[in-house]
Design an enzyme around this catalytic site. Structure first.
Site, PDB file in Angstrom:
ATOM      1  N   SER A 138      33.716 -10.240   1.996  1.00 40.18           N
ATOM      2  CA  SER A 138      35.296  -9.867   2.812  1.00 40.18           C
ATOM      3  C   SER A 138      36.290 -10.974   2.891  1.00 40.18           C
ATOM      4  CB  SER A 138      34.599  -9.140   3.910  1.00 40.18           C
ATOM      5  OG  SER A 138      33.561  -9.292   4.349  1.00 40.18           O
ATOM      6  N   HIS A 143      36.949  -3.625   0.262  1.00 35.31           N
ATOM      7  CA  HIS A 143      36.150  -4.320  -0.848  1.00 35.31           C
ATOM      8  C   HIS A 143      36.623  -3.471  -2.098  1.00 35.31           C
ATOM      9  CE1 HIS A 143      32.720  -6.334   1.053  1.00 35.31           C
ATOM     10  NE2 HIS A 143      33.318  -5.675   2.039  1.00 35.31           N
ATOM     11  N   HIS A 161      26.165  -2.965  -1.560  1.00 36.22           N
ATOM     12  CA  HIS A 161      25.405  -3.320  -0.343  1.00 36.22           C
ATOM     13  C   HIS A 161      24.106  -2.482  -0.295  1.00 36.22           C
ATOM     14  CE1 HIS A 161      29.255  -4.907   0.665  1.00 36.22           C
ATOM     15  NE2 HIS A 161      28.797  -6.345   1.153  1.00 36.22           N
ATOM     16  N   TYR A 187      23.044  -1.257   2.490  1.00 39.56           N
ATOM     17  CA  TYR A 187      23.250  -0.519   3.454  1.00 39.56           C
ATOM     18  C   TYR A 187      24.221   0.777   2.972  1.00 39.56           C
ATOM     19  CZ  TYR A 187      27.669  -3.181   3.996  1.00 39.56           C
ATOM     20  OH  TYR A 187      28.915  -3.588   3.960  1.00 39.56           O
ATOM     21  N   GLU A 188      24.687   0.788   1.928  1.00 39.97           N
ATOM     22  CA  GLU A 188      25.502   1.774   1.242  1.00 39.97           C
ATOM     23  C   GLU A 188      24.519   2.796   0.715  1.00 39.97           C
ATOM     24  OE1 GLU A 188      29.328   0.655  -0.697  1.00 39.97           O
ATOM     25  OE2 GLU A 188      28.392  -1.232  -0.583  1.00 39.97           O
ATOM     26  N   ALA A 219      30.523 -12.928   4.430  1.00 40.61           N
ATOM     27  CA  ALA A 219      30.764 -12.814   6.084  1.00 40.61           C
ATOM     28  C   ALA A 219      29.606 -12.840   6.825  1.00 40.61           C
ATOM     29  CB  ALA A 219      31.830 -11.715   6.338  1.00 40.61           C
ATOM     30  N   MET A 243      24.419  -9.437   5.553  1.00 39.60           N
ATOM     31  CA  MET A 243      23.792  -7.942   4.842  1.00 39.60           C
ATOM     32  C   MET A 243      23.809  -7.942   3.518  1.00 39.60           C
ATOM     33  SD  MET A 243      25.484  -5.396   7.679  1.00 39.60           S
ATOM     34  CE  MET A 243      25.537  -5.685   9.300  1.00 39.60           C
ATOM     35  N   SER A 244      23.943  -9.346   2.881  1.00 35.69           N
ATOM     36  CA  SER A 244      24.273  -9.228   1.667  1.00 35.69           C
ATOM     37  C   SER A 244      23.608 -10.666   0.791  1.00 35.69           C
ATOM     38  CB  SER A 244      25.844  -9.309   1.130  1.00 35.69           C
ATOM     39  OG  SER A 244      26.333 -10.492   1.643  1.00 35.69           O
ATOM     40  N   ASN A 282      31.861 -14.541  13.808  1.00 32.90           N
ATOM     41  CA  ASN A 282      31.565 -14.275  15.110  1.00 32.90           C
ATOM     42  C   ASN A 282      30.254 -14.711  15.505  1.00 32.90           C
ATOM     43  OD1 ASN A 282      30.756 -11.771  13.366  1.00 32.90           O
ATOM     44  ND2 ASN A 282      29.291 -11.699  14.876  1.00 32.90           N
ATOM     45  N   HIS A 310      34.283  -4.790  13.626  1.00 31.01           N
ATOM     46  CA  HIS A 310      34.551  -4.853  12.190  1.00 31.01           C
ATOM     47  C   HIS A 310      35.949  -5.590  12.086  1.00 31.01           C
ATOM     48  CE1 HIS A 310      33.658  -4.661   7.994  1.00 31.01           C
ATOM     49  NE2 HIS A 310      34.877  -3.904   7.793  1.00 31.01           N
TER      50      HIS A 310
HETATM   51  N1  HPA Z   1      25.513  -9.807  11.789  1.00 28.85           N
HETATM   52  C1  HPA Z   1      25.423  -9.589  10.562  1.00 28.85           C
HETATM   53  N2  HPA Z   1      26.354  -9.295   9.564  1.00 28.85           N
HETATM   54  C2  HPA Z   1      27.557  -9.919   9.869  1.00 28.85           C
HETATM   55  C3  HPA Z   1      28.006 -10.293  11.158  1.00 28.85           C
HETATM   56  C4  HPA Z   1      27.009 -10.050  12.144  1.00 28.85           C
HETATM   57  O1  HPA Z   1      27.155 -10.518  13.537  1.00 28.85           O
HETATM   58  N3  HPA Z   1      29.269 -10.490  11.216  1.00 28.85           N
HETATM   59  C5  HPA Z   1      29.927 -10.533  10.027  1.00 28.85           C
HETATM   60  N4  HPA Z   1      28.773  -9.827   8.970  1.00 28.85           N
END
Ligand code: HPA
Length: 267
Positions: free
Chosen positions: A25, A56, A78, A80-81, A108, A205-206, A229, A241
């Site tokens: 992203s 995306h 992903h 999670y999708e 990210a 998550m990727s 973050n 997000h």
């Molecule tokens: N956790 C998991 N995935 C992420 C985060 C997070 O804090 N920030 C961006 N992708």
């Protein structure tokens, strides 16, 4: 050869990409910097689903970047999708069949190491797979190892190049371990503390499915995490997000500089 590879190869014609770049992203703009682009929408590639996350895209963009023949993956699948790990790893399989030698992955991530505030750029030194999924489960595809060795998933030489480019461009870059979780929920504070103790520096998550496929085919990998973050509980502030997207766009410019510098040097 897989059907997906045949479809992509047909579109590429004489172009033989040496490097594949997976855009996380915020990095979408890099696809627009590809010279003489051949755009291949996912809906024209057998087995490629339509991408589902806002922000995306869903296309491969092949052409030249810094004079190097590349294929850029704009939009990833992903877990999670709801995609199986094998689908997340499908583009990497296609790249391998096309003869790509190097896979550059970007993502990210949340900061787990306490000294990683939002906005940190992290070179991936190694990863921990906590997805409990693996794209290599099942019959190995032709050319894949049954038991891929993972002692050096992120290529030492490419990492050295990346560090040199960052230093020469005065871009601060940390280095650390990326841990992949299934998501889509962000972590709890206790989970972030657990991940810290497990040896992780960043959480996302990727990326891991792609790298597992790439390594099983002998591709050299290079990875960058944009820490958008601090992980949950580290500062006590809640994350959103939107914040993730805003920060990743800023740091993505730096990632692009490092990626292009690496391309110049691996010519
Ligand atoms: N956790 C998991 N995935 C992420 C985060 C997070 O804090 N920030 C961006 N992708």
């Amino acid at each position: 050869m897989m059907k997906a590879t045949e479809a992509v190869a047909k579109r590429l014609g004489k172009l033989k990409p040496r490097v594949a770049i997976v855009l996380g992203s915020g990095l979408g703009f890099l696809a627009d910097e590809v010279a003489d682009p051949i755009r291949i929408p996912y809906r024209t590639i057998p087995g490629f689903p339509e991408p589902g996350v806002a922000g995306h895209k869903g296309e491969l963009v092949a052409g030249k970047l810094e004079g190097v023949p590349v294929v850029v993956q704009a939009g990833r699948f992903h877990l999670y999708e709801g995609h199986p790990a094998a689908v997340a790893g499908l583009p990497a399989r296609v790249f391998a069949e096309l003869g790509v030698e190097v896979l550059i992955v970007t993502n990210a991530a949340g900061g787990v190491r306490r000294t990683f505030p939002g906005g940190t750029l992290m070179l991936i030194a190694d990863h921990i797979n906590l997805m409990w999924r693996n794209p290599l489960i099942g019959q190995p595809e032709p050319g894949e190892e049954r038991f891929p060795i993972m002692h050096a998933p992120y290529d030492q030489e490419l990492r050295t190049l990346a560090r040199e480019v960052a230093r020469d461009s005065r871009i601060p870059m940390e280095e650390g371990v990326y841990v992949a979780l299934l998501g889509p929920s962000y972590e709890t504070p206790s989970e972030v503390r657990m991940l810290e103790r497990l040896g992780a520096d960043a959480v996302g998550m990727s990326t891991v499915p792609e790298v597992l496929v790439a390594r099983s085919r002998g591709l050299r990998c290079l990875g960058f995490s944009i820490i958008t973050n601090p992980g949950a509980g580290i500062t006590g502030e809640a994350l959103s997000h939107e914040e993730v997207l805003a920060v990743s766009e800023q740091v993505a410019r730096k990632v692009a500089v490092v990626v292009k510098g690496v391309l110049q040097r691996i010519k």
